[in-house]
Design a protein around this motif. Structure first.
Motif, PDB file in Angstrom:
ATOM      1  N   THR A  15      29.453  61.574 -28.984  1.00 34.87           N
ATOM      2  CA  THR A  15      28.980  62.930 -29.228  1.00 34.87           C
ATOM      3  C   THR A  15      28.338  63.425 -27.945  1.00 34.87           C
ATOM      4  OG1 THR A  15      28.567  62.402 -31.537  1.00 34.87           O
ATOM      5  CG2 THR A  15      27.464  64.357 -30.641  1.00 34.87           C
ATOM      6  N   TYR A  16      28.865  64.501 -27.413  1.00 31.91           N
ATOM      7  CA  TYR A  16      28.301  65.044 -26.179  1.00 31.91           C
ATOM      8  C   TYR A  16      27.473  66.272 -26.515  1.00 31.91           C
ATOM      9  CZ  TYR A  16      27.592  66.748 -21.535  1.00 31.91           C
ATOM     10  OH  TYR A  16      26.995  67.164 -20.376  1.00 31.91           O
ATOM     11  N   LYS A  17      26.174  66.165 -26.314  1.00 34.38           N
ATOM     12  CA  LYS A  17      25.290  67.311 -26.543  1.00 34.38           C
ATOM     13  C   LYS A  17      25.446  68.272 -25.369  1.00 34.38           C
ATOM     14  CE  LYS A  17      22.114  64.150 -28.695  1.00 34.38           C
ATOM     15  NZ  LYS A  17      21.150  63.173 -28.276  1.00 34.38           N
ATOM     16  N   LEU A  18      25.550  69.533 -25.661  1.00 37.31           N
ATOM     17  CA  LEU A  18      25.785  70.518 -24.611  1.00 37.31           C
ATOM     18  C   LEU A  18      24.519  70.906 -23.854  1.00 37.31           C
ATOM     19  CD1 LEU A  18      28.387  72.793 -26.395  1.00 37.31           C
ATOM     20  CD2 LEU A  18      28.787  70.983 -24.728  1.00 37.31           C
ATOM     21  N   ARG A  23      21.268  66.586 -15.494  1.00 34.75           N
ATOM     22  CA  ARG A  23      22.564  65.914 -15.527  1.00 34.75           C
ATOM     23  C   ARG A  23      22.378  64.413 -15.752  1.00 34.75           C
ATOM     24  NH1 ARG A  23      22.763  70.007 -11.899  1.00 34.75           N
ATOM     25  NH2 ARG A  23      24.537  71.426 -12.083  1.00 34.75           N
ATOM     26  N   GLU A  24      21.337  63.868 -15.128  1.00 33.66           N
ATOM     27  CA  GLU A  24      21.066  62.443 -15.265  1.00 33.66           C
ATOM     28  C   GLU A  24      20.779  62.076 -16.728  1.00 33.66           C
ATOM     29  OE1 GLU A  24      18.189  58.983 -13.372  1.00 33.66           O
ATOM     30  OE2 GLU A  24      17.692  61.081 -13.023  1.00 33.66           O
ATOM     31  N   SER A  25      20.039  62.910 -17.445  1.00 34.18           N
ATOM     32  CA  SER A  25      19.753  62.609 -18.856  1.00 34.18           C
ATOM     33  C   SER A  25      21.032  62.644 -19.689  1.00 34.18           C
ATOM     34  CB  SER A  25      18.700  63.560 -19.422  1.00 34.18           C
ATOM     35  OG  SER A  25      19.193  64.877 -19.521  1.00 34.18           O
ATOM     36  N   ALA A  26      21.989  63.498 -19.317  1.00 34.79           N
ATOM     37  CA  ALA A  26      23.284  63.523 -20.009  1.00 34.79           C
ATOM     38  C   ALA A  26      24.011  62.193 -19.813  1.00 34.79           C
ATOM     39  CB  ALA A  26      24.137  64.680 -19.494  1.00 34.79           C
ATOM     40  N   VAL A  27      23.958  61.660 -18.596  1.00 37.80           N
ATOM     41  CA  VAL A  27      24.610  60.377 -18.315  1.00 37.80           C
ATOM     42  C   VAL A  27      23.957  59.267 -19.124  1.00 37.80           C
ATOM     43  CG1 VAL A  27      25.040  58.635 -16.536  1.00 37.80           C
ATOM     44  CG2 VAL A  27      25.426  61.049 -16.030  1.00 37.80           C
ATOM     45  N   HIS A  32      23.922  55.193 -23.436  1.00 38.74           N
ATOM     46  CA  HIS A  32      23.360  54.567 -24.642  1.00 38.74           C
ATOM     47  C   HIS A  32      24.407  54.520 -25.758  1.00 38.74           C
ATOM     48  CE1 HIS A  32      19.534  54.078 -22.852  1.00 38.74           C
ATOM     49  NE2 HIS A  32      19.094  55.310 -23.003  1.00 38.74           N
ATOM     50  N   GLN A  33      25.186  55.585 -25.917  1.00 38.43           N
ATOM     51  CA  GLN A  33      26.234  55.584 -26.945  1.00 38.43           C
ATOM     52  C   GLN A  33      27.290  54.525 -26.643  1.00 38.43           C
ATOM     53  OE1 GLN A  33      27.740  59.404 -28.482  1.00 38.43           O
ATOM     54  NE2 GLN A  33      26.231  60.369 -27.122  1.00 38.43           N
ATOM     55  N   VAL A  34      27.683  54.402 -25.393  1.00 32.63           N
ATOM     56  CA  VAL A  34      28.675  53.400 -24.992  1.00 32.63           C
ATOM     57  C   VAL A  34      28.137  51.992 -25.241  1.00 32.63           C
ATOM     58  CG1 VAL A  34      29.910  52.422 -23.007  1.00 32.63           C
ATOM     59  CG2 VAL A  34      29.881  54.894 -23.354  1.00 32.63           C
ATOM     60  N   ASP A 144      29.489  66.170  -7.879  1.00 32.26           N
ATOM     61  CA  ASP A 144      28.701  66.285  -6.643  1.00 32.26           C
ATOM     62  C   ASP A 144      27.244  66.621  -6.936  1.00 32.26           C
ATOM     63  OD1 ASP A 144      30.923  65.676  -5.122  1.00 32.26           O
ATOM     64  OD2 ASP A 144      31.371  67.766  -4.598  1.00 32.26           O
ATOM     65  N   ALA A 145      27.010  67.515  -7.917  1.00 32.48           N
ATOM     66  CA  ALA A 145      25.636  67.884  -8.279  1.00 32.48           C
ATOM     67  C   ALA A 145      24.894  66.696  -8.907  1.00 32.48           C
ATOM     68  CB  ALA A 145      25.647  69.074  -9.240  1.00 32.48           C
ATOM     69  N   LEU A 146      25.586  65.918  -9.734  1.00 31.19           N
ATOM     70  CA  LEU A 146      24.977  64.723 -10.321  1.00 31.19           C
ATOM     71  C   LEU A 146      24.626  63.718  -9.224  1.00 31.19           C
ATOM     72  CD1 LEU A 146      24.198  62.847 -12.700  1.00 31.19           C
ATOM     73  CD2 LEU A 146      26.603  62.117 -12.735  1.00 31.19           C
ATOM     74  N   HIS A 147      25.530  63.508  -8.296  1.00 33.66           N
ATOM     75  CA  HIS A 147      25.270  62.578  -7.192  1.00 33.66           C
ATOM     76  C   HIS A 147      24.043  63.019  -6.404  1.00 33.66           C
ATOM     77  CE1 HIS A 147      25.853  60.779  -3.169  1.00 33.66           C
ATOM     78  NE2 HIS A 147      26.193  59.724  -3.906  1.00 33.66           N
ATOM     79  N   LYS A 148      23.952  64.299  -6.112  1.00 37.30           N
ATOM     80  CA  LYS A 148      22.804  64.826  -5.374  1.00 37.30           C
ATOM     81  C   LYS A 148      21.510  64.642  -6.173  1.00 37.30           C
ATOM     82  CE  LYS A 148      21.259  69.013  -3.034  1.00 37.30           C
ATOM     83  NZ  LYS A 148      21.564  70.408  -2.714  1.00 37.30           N
ATOM     84  N   GLU A 149      21.578  64.887  -7.493  1.00 39.41           N
ATOM     85  CA  GLU A 149      20.388  64.764  -8.346  1.00 39.41           C
ATOM     86  C   GLU A 149      19.868  63.328  -8.382  1.00 39.41           C
ATOM     87  OE1 GLU A 149      19.636  65.014 -13.094  1.00 39.41           O
ATOM     88  OE2 GLU A 149      20.633  66.765 -12.218  1.00 39.41           O
ATOM     89  N   VAL A 150      20.756  62.357  -8.520  1.00 39.86           N
ATOM     90  CA  VAL A 150      20.281  60.978  -8.678  1.00 39.86           C
ATOM     91  C   VAL A 150      19.924  60.319  -7.347  1.00 39.86           C
ATOM     92  CG1 VAL A 150      21.485  60.609 -10.859  1.00 39.86           C
ATOM     93  CG2 VAL A 150      22.593  59.947  -8.721  1.00 39.86           C
TER      94      VAL A 150
END
Length: 189
Positions: A15-18, A23-27, A32-34, A144-150
């Protein structure tokens, strides 16, 4: 006859919450689901149940059931680990790898890693998305934005893993019993 080569496939739903604060919290949510799916009895039970049903249903009905079950997804993402070193085919070096899968799903996304790179491909039904390259472009931008954030700040500790209920562990035990019985019976489900 020996065991056939190839992939053993089982499906699982995420389930992907929108809405996520980052972005990191989405990952982490997906991670956790995986983690739950990795120890869940569901994929194993479905795998053997589908193999059992496939032996008794007429092929035409099996196709209808398969399309009914697998056609329920909005988007399917498949990730495949490829060779992590350069490979050769007929003496030539393979520069990159990618694949497309055509399926009865509105949008199919495939990722494959090869020689330190990741390739992302999209195939879509024109009714769902008439320009799949738009999704590919968003993937690149967001990755790219996720990479920059983390990588921007200090290494953060992952959030706590959600606790699994007692029913989950009962299901895991049942799956192990089913798997052991199937292995012991040496059946060719």
């Amino acid at each position: 006859a020996g065991k056939a080569d190839g992939n053993e496939i089982a499906t699982s739903l995420l389930t992907y919450k929108l809405k996520h604060p980052t972005r990191e919290s989405a990952v982490w949510d997906i991670k956790h689901q995986v983690d739950v799916i990795k120890v869940s009895p569901q994929p194993l039970l479905e795998y053997y149940l589908i193999r059992l049903i496939a032996r008794v249903l007429p092929k035409i009905l099996l196709m209808d059931v398969s399309l009914f079950l697998f056609g329920k997804f909005t988007l399917m993402l498949s990730n495949v680990p490829g060779p992590q070193t350069k490979q050769h085919l007929f003496g030539a070096t393979v520069l990159d790898m990618y694949y497309y899968l055509f399926s009865p799903i509105g949008v199919y996304c495939g990722m494959i890693s090869y020689d330190g790179q990741v390739t992302f491909t999209v195939a879509s039904d024109p009714v769902a998305e008439d320009k799949p390259e738009r999704l590919s472009n968003h993937f690149i931008t967001e990755f790219d934005a996720l990479h920059k954030e983390v990588t921007a700040g200090p290494i953060r500790k992952p959030p706590p893993h959600p606790r699994m209920s007692g029913w989950f562990w009962i299901g895991c035990t049942a799956a192990l019993v089913v798997a052991a019985l199937a292995a012991k019976s040496n059946s060719k489900w």
